[in-house]
Write a protein that holds these residues in place. Structure first.
Motif, short mmCIF file in Angstrom:
data_model
loop_
_atom_site.label_atom_id
_atom_site.label_comp_id
_atom_site.label_asym_id
_atom_site.label_seq_id
_atom_site.Cartn_x
_atom_site.Cartn_y
_atom_site.Cartn_z
N ASN A 49 0.68 -1.07 0.07
CA ASN A 49 -0.20 0.00 0.16
C ASN A 49 0.84 1.24 -0.08
O ASN A 49 0.29 2.29 0.01
N SER A 93 -4.27 -2.76 -2.97
CA SER A 93 -5.40 -2.15 -3.22
C SER A 93 -6.51 -2.69 -4.59
O SER A 93 -6.00 -2.07 -5.48
N SER A 96 -8.89 -0.52 -6.91
CA SER A 96 -8.36 0.95 -7.61
C SER A 96 -7.77 0.59 -9.28
O SER A 96 -7.50 -0.79 -9.40
N GLN A 125 -3.06 5.43 0.34
CA GLN A 125 -4.72 6.20 0.28
C GLN A 125 -4.83 7.04 1.55
O GLN A 125 -5.98 7.78 1.62
N GLU A 160 -8.98 6.88 -1.29
CA GLU A 160 -8.45 6.16 -2.43
C GLU A 160 -8.89 6.21 -3.77
O GLU A 160 -10.06 6.45 -4.02
#
Length: 380
Positions: A49, A93, A96, A125, A160
């Protein structure tokens, strides 16, 4: 002098990814938003992330028989260069990176974060917009990249970035996990908030702005304003209307992601009458592409295509004799940082309000490497 020029070219190529070396896209090919890996789509750094490189992988297509061969991989910018921002993705994630193609066919729209990898010790994010601007990238048919649209306003703080869409590459709509759908223009750092919510995908069909969400009982909405047949650019008189029948009470329907509309009923007056939605559920029951047909004023569920972890989705119609086929391309995401995601082809020949039922596994025509993730998909 030659050394200086050569050094400048090398620095530009590093800043702008591999665009300086990329070939033009071929119309009809597919483009996949890939997070992680290298220029040959091999295993790279672990997905995280905190940011991974973003690539656009171009694949040839041939549905009968189903073939997908990677043509090239274009790296999105990894550093600042002039007015252009870097654009990296969140590797862990999986909702996205749902890319779209502009209505006029000239651009692919790519979302990400204006940061360099390992810049932060926390998830991208969760960063403020001033720390990691939310970036809308436009990539044209010659693989030229524009990442000058870097949103820094407070609306994107802690959000995000999910997807963006445009009719022309100038007027842009984008969406994310917290503050809903917003309007901006290319090169701007500011945006107008149109509607709130946790948005997954948005796209333009028949000059209407549609989006998927998990915020309410309806899962697909159309966003309109008080000027007929125009896209909303201000918050005045914006109306968000859920499509009747496209609800979360359908068995095994859990998490809507990408979607696509078609006109299949030749005798009907509705400009859009068939809808496919990717559902990213990954348990033994959910995870599929659901089909809906407009019957009267209500969208009726007409079966589904089994595809656990379906996130990205695109397609086109193909006529064979008197039959209108819908060829779909599905990104099947494992939902884990292990990668090994699939590109799945499937054809629905059942037509408008015909039931499609595919329960067996679909053979993948492309699979990402370990620690490499497929997200969105669009036609070149």
């Amino acid at each position: 002098m030659k050394t200086i020029i050569r050094s400048t070219i090398v620095l530009a190529a590093v800043a702008l990814g591999t665009a300086a070396l990329a070939a033009p896209f071929t119309a009809g090919n597919l483009v996949i938003y890939r997070v992680g890996g290298d220029a040959n789509a091999n295993t790279g750094a672990a997905l995280t992330n905190r940011g991974n490189f973003v690539w656009l992988d171009e694949y040839t297509t041939n549905v009968y028989p189903a073939i997908a061969t990677r043509v090239q991989s274009i790296m999105m910018p990894t550093n600042y260069f002039g007015a252009n921002s870097p654009l990296i993705g969140v590797g862990a994630s999986f909702g996205s990176g749902l890319i779209t193609r502009s209505v006029d066919g000239r651009f692919i729209l790519v979302c990400g974060y204006g940061a360099v990898t390992n810049q932060f010790t926390f998830a991208l994010q969760s960063a403020f917009g001033t720390e990691a601007p939310r970036v809308i990238g436009l990539v044209d048919g010659n693989a030229h990249i524009d990442t000058t649209t870097a949103q820094t306003n407070k609306l994107v703080d802690g959000e995000e970035m999910r997807a963006a869409t445009s009719p022309d590459g100038t007027n842009l709509w984008f969406a994310g996990s917290a503050s809903g759908v917003r309007y901006t223009q290319r090169g701007s750092s500011l945006a107008t908030n149109l509607v709130g919510g946790n948005i997954r995908q948005l796209n333009i069909f028949n000059n209407q702005l549609y989006f998927t969400t998990v915020n309410s009982s309806n899962n697909v909405y159309v966003l309109t304003n008080n000027v007929p047949n125009t896209l909303p650019m201000s918050s005045n008189n914006v109306l968000s209307t859920g499509l009747a029948g496209v609800t979360n009470n359908i068995p095994f329907y859990t998490s809507p992601e990408a979607f696509i509309f078609f006109k299949l009923n030749a005798g009907g007056s509705d400009p859009l009458d068939t809808l496919y939605i990717a559902d990213s559920g990954t348990n033994s029951s959910s995870g599929r592409v659901l089909k809906f047909s407009l019957v009267g004023a209500t969208w009726s569920n007409d079966g589904s295509i089994r595809a656990s972890g379906a996130t990205g989705l695109t397609g086109q119609t193909r006529i064979t004799g008197s039959t209108t086929n819908v060829d779909l391309w599905i990104i099947q995401n494992t939902g884990t940082i292990s990668g090994n995601d699939n590109l799945l082809p499937i054809t629905d020949s059942s037509g408008h309000h015909g039931v499609v039922t595919v329960t067996a596994n679909i053979n993948a025509v492309a699979t990402s490497a370990s620690s490499v993730s497929f997200h969105g998909i669009a036609f070149a």
